[in-house]
Write a protein that holds these residues in place. Structure first.
Motif, PDB file in Angstrom:
ATOM      1  N   PRO A  40       0.815  -1.226   0.000  1.00  0.00           N
ATOM      2  CA  PRO A  40       0.000   0.000   0.000  1.00  0.00           C
ATOM      3  C   PRO A  40       0.846   1.273   0.000  1.00  0.00           C
ATOM      4  CG  PRO A  40      -0.835  -1.566   1.626  1.00  0.00           C
ATOM      5  CD  PRO A  40       0.436  -2.144   1.078  1.00  0.00           C
ATOM      6  N   SER A  44      -0.062   2.828  -6.386  1.00  0.00           N
ATOM      7  CA  SER A  44      -0.913   1.940  -7.176  1.00  0.00           C
ATOM      8  C   SER A  44      -1.974   2.675  -7.998  1.00  0.00           C
ATOM      9  CB  SER A  44      -1.537   0.859  -6.302  1.00  0.00           C
ATOM     10  OG  SER A  44      -2.143   1.415  -5.192  1.00  0.00           O
ATOM     11  N   ARG A 114       8.256   1.682  -3.581  1.00  0.00           N
ATOM     12  CA  ARG A 114       8.570   3.076  -3.247  1.00  0.00           C
ATOM     13  C   ARG A 114       9.458   3.034  -2.016  1.00  0.00           C
ATOM     14  NH1 ARG A 114       3.900   7.529  -1.540  1.00  0.00           N
ATOM     15  NH2 ARG A 114       5.139   9.389  -1.977  1.00  0.00           N
ATOM     16  N   TYR A 181       8.493   3.993  -7.865  1.00  0.00           N
ATOM     17  CA  TYR A 181       7.796   5.287  -7.767  1.00  0.00           C
ATOM     18  C   TYR A 181       8.759   6.432  -8.103  1.00  0.00           C
ATOM     19  CZ  TYR A 181       4.944   8.997  -5.592  1.00  0.00           C
ATOM     20  OH  TYR A 181       4.198  10.134  -5.349  1.00  0.00           O
ATOM     21  N   LYS A 185       8.566   9.154 -11.370  1.00  0.00           N
ATOM     22  CA  LYS A 185       8.536  10.585 -11.034  1.00  0.00           C
ATOM     23  C   LYS A 185       9.667  11.311 -11.779  1.00  0.00           C
ATOM     24  CE  LYS A 185       6.538  13.446  -8.287  1.00  0.00           C
ATOM     25  NZ  LYS A 185       5.154  13.788  -8.284  1.00  0.00           N
ATOM     26  N   THR A 215      -1.636  11.706 -16.355  1.00  0.00           N
ATOM     27  CA  THR A 215      -1.440  11.001 -15.077  1.00  0.00           C
ATOM     28  C   THR A 215      -0.519  11.782 -14.138  1.00  0.00           C
ATOM     29  OG1 THR A 215       0.406   9.677 -15.922  1.00  0.00           O
ATOM     30  CG2 THR A 215      -1.792   8.703 -16.096  1.00  0.00           C
ATOM     31  N   SER A 216      -0.259  13.051 -14.466  1.00  0.00           N
ATOM     32  CA  SER A 216       0.565  13.836 -13.540  1.00  0.00           C
ATOM     33  C   SER A 216      -0.236  14.006 -12.252  1.00  0.00           C
ATOM     34  CB  SER A 216       0.894  15.201 -14.139  1.00  0.00           C
ATOM     35  OG  SER A 216      -0.258  16.018 -14.080  1.00  0.00           O
ATOM     36  N   MET A 220      -4.330  14.390 -12.138  1.00  0.00           N
ATOM     37  CA  MET A 220      -5.183  13.355 -11.532  1.00  0.00           C
ATOM     38  C   MET A 220      -5.924  13.896 -10.315  1.00  0.00           C
ATOM     39  SD  MET A 220      -3.175   9.711 -11.905  1.00  0.00           S
ATOM     40  CE  MET A 220      -4.299   8.836 -10.845  1.00  0.00           C
ATOM     41  N   LEU A 232      -6.839  10.237  -1.686  1.00  0.00           N
ATOM     42  CA  LEU A 232      -5.608   9.496  -1.976  1.00  0.00           C
ATOM     43  C   LEU A 232      -4.537  10.381  -2.582  1.00  0.00           C
ATOM     44  CD1 LEU A 232      -7.370   6.352  -3.419  1.00  0.00           C
ATOM     45  CD2 LEU A 232      -6.182   6.497  -1.237  1.00  0.00           C
ATOM     46  N   PHE A 233      -4.918  11.580  -3.013  1.00  0.00           N
ATOM     47  CA  PHE A 233      -3.934  12.487  -3.617  1.00  0.00           C
ATOM     48  C   PHE A 233      -3.492  13.486  -2.570  1.00  0.00           C
ATOM     49  CE2 PHE A 233      -6.711  10.782  -6.805  1.00  0.00           C
ATOM     50  CZ  PHE A 233      -5.788  10.224  -7.663  1.00  0.00           C
ATOM     51  N   ARG A 234      -2.440  13.166  -1.893  1.00  0.00           N
ATOM     52  CA  ARG A 234      -1.997  13.994  -0.770  1.00  0.00           C
ATOM     53  C   ARG A 234      -0.932  14.963  -1.242  1.00  0.00           C
ATOM     54  NH1 ARG A 234       1.745  13.869   3.512  1.00  0.00           N
ATOM     55  NH2 ARG A 234       2.906  12.342   2.307  1.00  0.00           N
TER      56      ARG A 234
END
Ligand code: A3P
Length: 272
Positions: A40, A44, A114, A181, A185, A215-216, A220, A232-234
């Motif tokens: 997690p 993902s 990651r 990851y 990036k 998908t940047s 997103m 989920l996008f922190r």
């Protein structure tokens, strides 16, 4: 403070309920499915969208990514079965616990990784953001203790990658591509092309550039602002751990790597 979780076959999982966990091995797998695995918080949802675009030949975000991003661990079978092919199925299980069909069909697996320090920070924020589900109100230092011992859902980060490392050492057993990851990036074009090659999908530079754009993190995050997945996008950054981990905690992760991951060929985390 403890974390609400579900124990199954001696391992900890999120509290999805035993019934779901029992039925995972029998999820029906199709010949052209692609599997996305990873511990997690290793990217993902991001990689799910990249794979979805590659296999569908369109630079459009998936419809089901609005919710749980094709997560078979929690999606009911009826929804999984209703997805149109080619499907990208996402899971945090180790190889042996995946649906039987994955091993039978030698389904292509993309495995995300990651660095562990950013992963624990992201996981803690995830758990706190989903307080109703996890009922966890501890501070980072408390969560860190649980995490490093593997007393969190999906268990130890280290055990997870050690078990995949065994499989990766023997690529003939199963086709697996490791995706880092930090690498996507830093070099999104190159890494998306590498994934395309693994999936045997022909791509043009223009199409790959569109995927990078769509998908940047910012793109997103804004598209998913009103969706279930919004939380989920922190930050979507490499190195945020420096704002969270004390020197002792950072050293504890390094020590865990030195002792436990000795002989692991899969990945060496590098910290900027
Ligand atoms: P942070 O909490 O560090 O921001 P997962 O999808 O496996 O749950 O991983 C979630 C992590 O990936 C979060 O990390 C999230 O912000 C980050 N992430 C999601 N989409 C991303 C994107 N398009 N680019 C980079 N990072 C992304």
């Amino acid at each position: 403070k403890s974390l609400r979780a579900c124990k199954f076959n001696g391992k900890l999982f999120p509290a999805f309920g035993l019934e779901r966990l029992r039925t995972i091995p029998n999820i029906s797998i199709r010949r052209d499915d692609v599997m996305l695995c990873g511990y997690p918080k290793t990217g993902s949802h991001w990689v799910h969208e990249i794979l979805h675009m590659l296999v569908n030949g369109k630079s459009e975000l998936s419809k089901h990514g609005k919710g749980l991003g094709g997560m078979i661990d929690v999606m009911p079978d009826i929804i999984i079965d209703s997805l149109s092919s080619p499907r990208v199925l996402n899971s945090h299980f180790v190889y042996e616990d995946l649906p039987k069909g994955v091993r039978e069909h030698r389904t292509k697996i993309v495995l995300t990784v990651r660095n562990p320090k950013d992963t624990v920070v992201s996981f803690y924020n995830h758990v706190r953001n989903l307080e109703e589900f996890y009922t966890y109100t501890g501070e980072f230092k408390d969560y860190f203790e649980l995490w490093i011992e593997g007393n969190v859902d999906y268990g130890s980060y280290f055990d997870f990658y050690l078990s995949w490392d065994e499989l990766l050492k023997n690529q003939e057993r199963h086709p697996v591509l490791l995706v880092k990851y930090e690498d996507i990036k830093a070099q999104p074009m190159e890494n998306i092309k590498r994934i395309a090659q693994f999936l045997e999908v022909d791509v043009t530079d223009k199409f790959v550039a569109e995927i990078v754009e769509k998908t940047s993190f910012d793109s997103m995050k804004s598209k998913r602002a009103k969706a279930t997945a919004a939380k989920l996008f922190r930050k979507g950054k490499v190195g945020d751990w420096r704002n969270w981990l004390s020197e002792e905690q950072s050293e504890a992760v390094d020590k865990e790597w030195r002792t436990k991951m000795f002989g692991c060929t899969l990945y060496q985390p590098h910290y900027e």
